[in-house]
Structure formats: C-alpha cells, structure tokens
Write an enzyme that holds these catalytic residues in place. Structure first.
Site, PDB file in Angstrom:
ATOM      1  CE1 TYR A  30       1.137  -0.197   4.372  1.00  0.00           C
ATOM      2  CE2 TYR A  30      -0.003   1.907   4.365  1.00  0.00           C
ATOM      3  CZ  TYR A  30       0.861   1.013   4.970  1.00  0.00           C
ATOM      4  OH  TYR A  30       1.447   1.345   6.165  1.00  0.00           O
ATOM      5  NE  ARG A  49       6.697   4.550   0.276  1.00  0.00           N
ATOM      6  CZ  ARG A  49       6.484   5.310   1.347  1.00  0.00           C
ATOM      7  NH1 ARG A  49       7.489   5.568   2.180  1.00  0.00           N
ATOM      8  NH2 ARG A  49       5.299   5.828   1.588  1.00  0.00           N
ATOM      9  NE  ARG A  97      -5.387 -20.026   4.425  1.00  0.00           N
ATOM     10  CZ  ARG A  97      -4.163 -20.427   4.747  1.00  0.00           C
ATOM     11  NH1 ARG A  97      -3.624 -21.470   4.142  1.00  0.00           N
ATOM     12  NH2 ARG A  97      -3.471 -19.800   5.683  1.00  0.00           N
ATOM     13  CG  HIS A  99       1.282 -20.472   2.347  1.00  0.00           C
ATOM     14  ND1 HIS A  99       0.255 -21.277   2.769  1.00  0.00           N
ATOM     15  CD2 HIS A  99       1.752 -19.851   3.445  1.00  0.00           C
ATOM     16  CE1 HIS A  99       0.106 -21.153   4.082  1.00  0.00           C
ATOM     17  NE2 HIS A  99       0.997 -20.278   4.515  1.00  0.00           N
ATOM     18  CE  LYS A 144       3.149   3.349   3.194  1.00  0.00           C
ATOM     19  NZ  LYS A 144       3.342   3.435   4.641  1.00  0.00           N
ATOM     20  CD  GLU A 176      10.563   1.637  10.042  1.00  0.00           C
ATOM     21  OE1 GLU A 176      10.391   2.615   9.304  1.00  0.00           O
ATOM     22  OE2 GLU A 176      10.240   0.479   9.709  1.00  0.00           O
ATOM     23  CG  LEU A 200       8.393   2.504   4.549  1.00  0.00           C
ATOM     24  CD1 LEU A 200       7.950   1.228   3.848  1.00  0.00           C
ATOM     25  CD2 LEU A 200       7.198   3.370   4.871  1.00  0.00           C
TER      26      LEU A 200
HETATM   27  C1  LIG Z   1       6.908   1.742   9.556  1.00  0.00           C
HETATM   28  C2  LIG Z   1       6.898   3.090   8.907  1.00  0.00           C
HETATM   29  N1  LIG Z   1       8.041   3.775   8.809  1.00  0.00           N
HETATM   30  C3  LIG Z   1       8.084   5.002   8.251  1.00  0.00           C
HETATM   31  C4  LIG Z   1       6.937   5.621   7.764  1.00  0.00           C
HETATM   32  C5  LIG Z   1       7.021   7.007   7.157  1.00  0.00           C
HETATM   33  O1  LIG Z   1       6.873   6.970   5.754  1.00  0.00           O
HETATM   34  P1  LIG Z   1       6.315   8.232   4.951  1.00  0.00           P
HETATM   35  O2  LIG Z   1       7.164   9.400   5.340  1.00  0.00           O
HETATM   36  O3  LIG Z   1       6.501   7.859   3.527  1.00  0.00           O
HETATM   37  O4  LIG Z   1       4.885   8.422   5.350  1.00  0.00           O
HETATM   38  C6  LIG Z   1       5.726   4.938   7.828  1.00  0.00           C
HETATM   39  C7  LIG Z   1       4.522   5.560   7.291  1.00  0.00           C
HETATM   40  O5  LIG Z   1       3.432   5.080   7.386  1.00  0.00           O
HETATM   41  C8  LIG Z   1       5.700   3.636   8.416  1.00  0.00           C
HETATM   42  O6  LIG Z   1       4.552   2.944   8.498  1.00  0.00           O
END
Ligand SMILES: Cc1ncc(COP(=O)(O)O)c(C=O)c1O
Length: 289
Positions: A30, A49, A97, A99, A144, A176, A200
């Site tokens: 997403y 992305r 279903r 995997h 993501k 993060e 991310l």
């Molecule tokens: C785990 C994670 N890290 C970092 C971010 C920040 O990403 P962005 O600046 O692209 O929103 C998000 C945003 O949802 C996130 O879910």
C-alpha cells in the site's frame, strides 16, 4: 466515494471476496499519499515506492504511472475536503487458499481518501511522548506491506502508555518507529539510520534530509545506537501524516530539556514553508508513463 477495481462507489458499497489474498495472507502492499489543497505531495516518489513494493513482492502492477495519477486525481476531486490522505492498496488478488502465488489472477486495487489531519500546532509546540520496544518485525521492512500485525502490536504499546509512538531498536540500534521514521539530534548534528531492509524508506524522511542539506544543517545518515537515542538532545518522528513531530520524553525520561528543541523548530519551519510553496503553486505534477 472510494475506488475499487475499476469503479468509483460509496465506501459502504465496496466489497471484496473473503478469498482475497489481502484478507487471507495480508498479501499486498500500500501507499499513503498526503494531498494538500488537492495537490498530491511527492506523487512521483510515492508511485515509485509503490512500484518497488509491487516489484519486490512479485505482484503485477496493474496500472501505468499516468493511470495511477488519473485515478488518484479523480478520487481527490470526488472528495468535499481539500487536504486528504489517500490510501492506495494493491493485493495479489482472489484465489483458492494456497501460499504459493496463484497464476493469472487480477490484482485487487482499492483506493480511499480521508481528511488529512496533521498534528495541530499546539501539539507540535508541546511535543509528544514515546515508549520503546525491541523491533521484532520481519527483515523486509523496506516493503510497504499490508501485513502490519507487527507494527500494530508495537503501536498498541504506545497507545496503552498514552504515547504517540513506539521507537524500535534491533540489536542495540535504532531502526524506526511503529509507523514513522526517527531522527535524533546531538550537539546540533542530526542523525538517522540509513535506508536498508530494516526500515521503510520514508518519503518524509527524504524531504527532511533534503531540507537539512539544502539549508546547511549538519546531518549524518549512519547507524544510531540505542544509547545515542537515549542521550539525544532531540528526537523527531517523521511520516506523511505526522510530518516532523518532536518527541519530548522516551520511556518516561525527558529528551533534552523536555521541550521541542531548536533544531526541530528550524526543521519544522522549513518543512511548513516547503509545503506552503507547493500549495501556493497549486500545480499537479506531471508523471511519465
Ligand atoms: C513503519 C513506517 N516507517 C516510516 C513511515 C514514514 O513513511 P512516509 O514518510 O513515507 O509516510 C511509515 C509511514 O506510514 C511507516 O509505516
């Protein structure tokens, strides 16, 4: 109005089959694209992305960039509010279903737009508190992914503590936070972990790095130890919805003097200014096919 598989329709009429792999396996990716005054922020970067997440997971990208852009603009124009957060979900599709990836299935595409609520100025002036936890998520946090159970469990720790975020450490190093990237400041120098499979690649992270470099604020992208985070003068979290947000206490201990720091104030002003410029220009970016 939301968008589902070729149609714009009211949210309560949008339905996906229970065998959708997004439901069965969390098998999808997403994006969240912030939209200011009906102008998507960093559209090309968000679409890039998305393409990368789809590529890394082997989900067919059902649309070209111009098709994504057209769908997005139509969805934005359908909403009665100006500032929006547009979610764009793509799952591998509906299949019996199993995997292993099914052959010849159509990806499911769902898009919805909510009013965008950035932290109000009073909250930014006060700052927020955070807790910390071990980062027990998988080793592909650069994707993501819709499979967010780890992030949800970690965010719940913050919710239970009445905190804004959960800051994560893996092997003694900062990764993060549960839904945002993290920056620290010590003696005027900003530091953040470099992009890797463990975080991310935030679009807001990139903006903050660019703004720091363009305005002569010292910044280092390198490993940041847990001890450094705990001794930092300032901690910020960044995301499309939080923008740049100051953390003033971590695990019950003050960060710096317990108020948003001077470097934060500068970055916040730069970020707001950057955003305003885009809004004033009122232009929708061109994207290449
Ligand atoms: C785990 C994670 N890290 C970092 C971010 C920040 O990403 P962005 O600046 O692209 O929103 C998000 C945003 O949802 C996130 O879910």
């Amino acid at each position: 109005m939301v968008y589902l598989n070729g149609k714009f329709l009211p949210l309560d009429e949008a339905r996906v089959p229970v065998l959708d792999r997004g439901f069965i396996f969390g098998d999808g990716v997403y994006e969240l694209i912030p939209v200011y005054s009906r102008v998507p922020f960093r559209l090309v970067e968000h679409l890039a992305r998305l393409e990368r997440s789809l590529g890394e997971t082997g989900i067919r990208n059902p649309h070209s960039r111009t098709q994504w852009r057209d769908l997005l603009y139509r969805l934005i124009d359908e909403q009665p509010f100006e500032d929006q957060g547009v979610y764009l979900h793509v799952t591998r599709g509906v299949a019996k279903r199993d995997h292993a990836f099914p052959k010849n299935v159509e990806p499911t595409v769902f898009m919805m737009s909510n009013p965008l609520v950035n932290p109000p100025r009073e909250q930014v002036e006060q700052g927020g508190i955070a807790v910390s936890a071990q980062d027990y998520r998988w080793l592909r946090c650069d994707i993501k992914s819709l499979s967010l159970i780890g992030n949800c469990m970690l965010r719940e720790l913050a919710a239970q503590a009445g905190a804004a975020e959960t800051i994560l450490f893996r092997d003694g190093k900062l990764t993060e936070a549960s839904a945002s990237n993290v920056f620290v400041v010590k003696d005027g120098v900003i530091a953040a972990p470099p992009k890797s499979n463990l975080i991310l690649p935030g679009i807001t992270y990139d903006v903050v790095v660019e703004l720091a470099r363009a305005n002569g604020l010292p910044i280092e992208l390198r490993e940041v130890s847990e001890a450094e985070v705990r001794a930092a003068d300032e901690i910020w979290v960044t995301s499309s919805s939080k923008e740049v947000f100051p953390i003033v206490a971590l695990d019950g201990r003050k960060v710096g003097d317990g108020r948003p720091g001077a470097v934060f104030q500068r970055m916040y002003a730069l970020y707001q200014d950057f955003k305003q410029k885009i809004m004033r220009a009122g232009k929708r970016e061109a994207v290449s096919a």
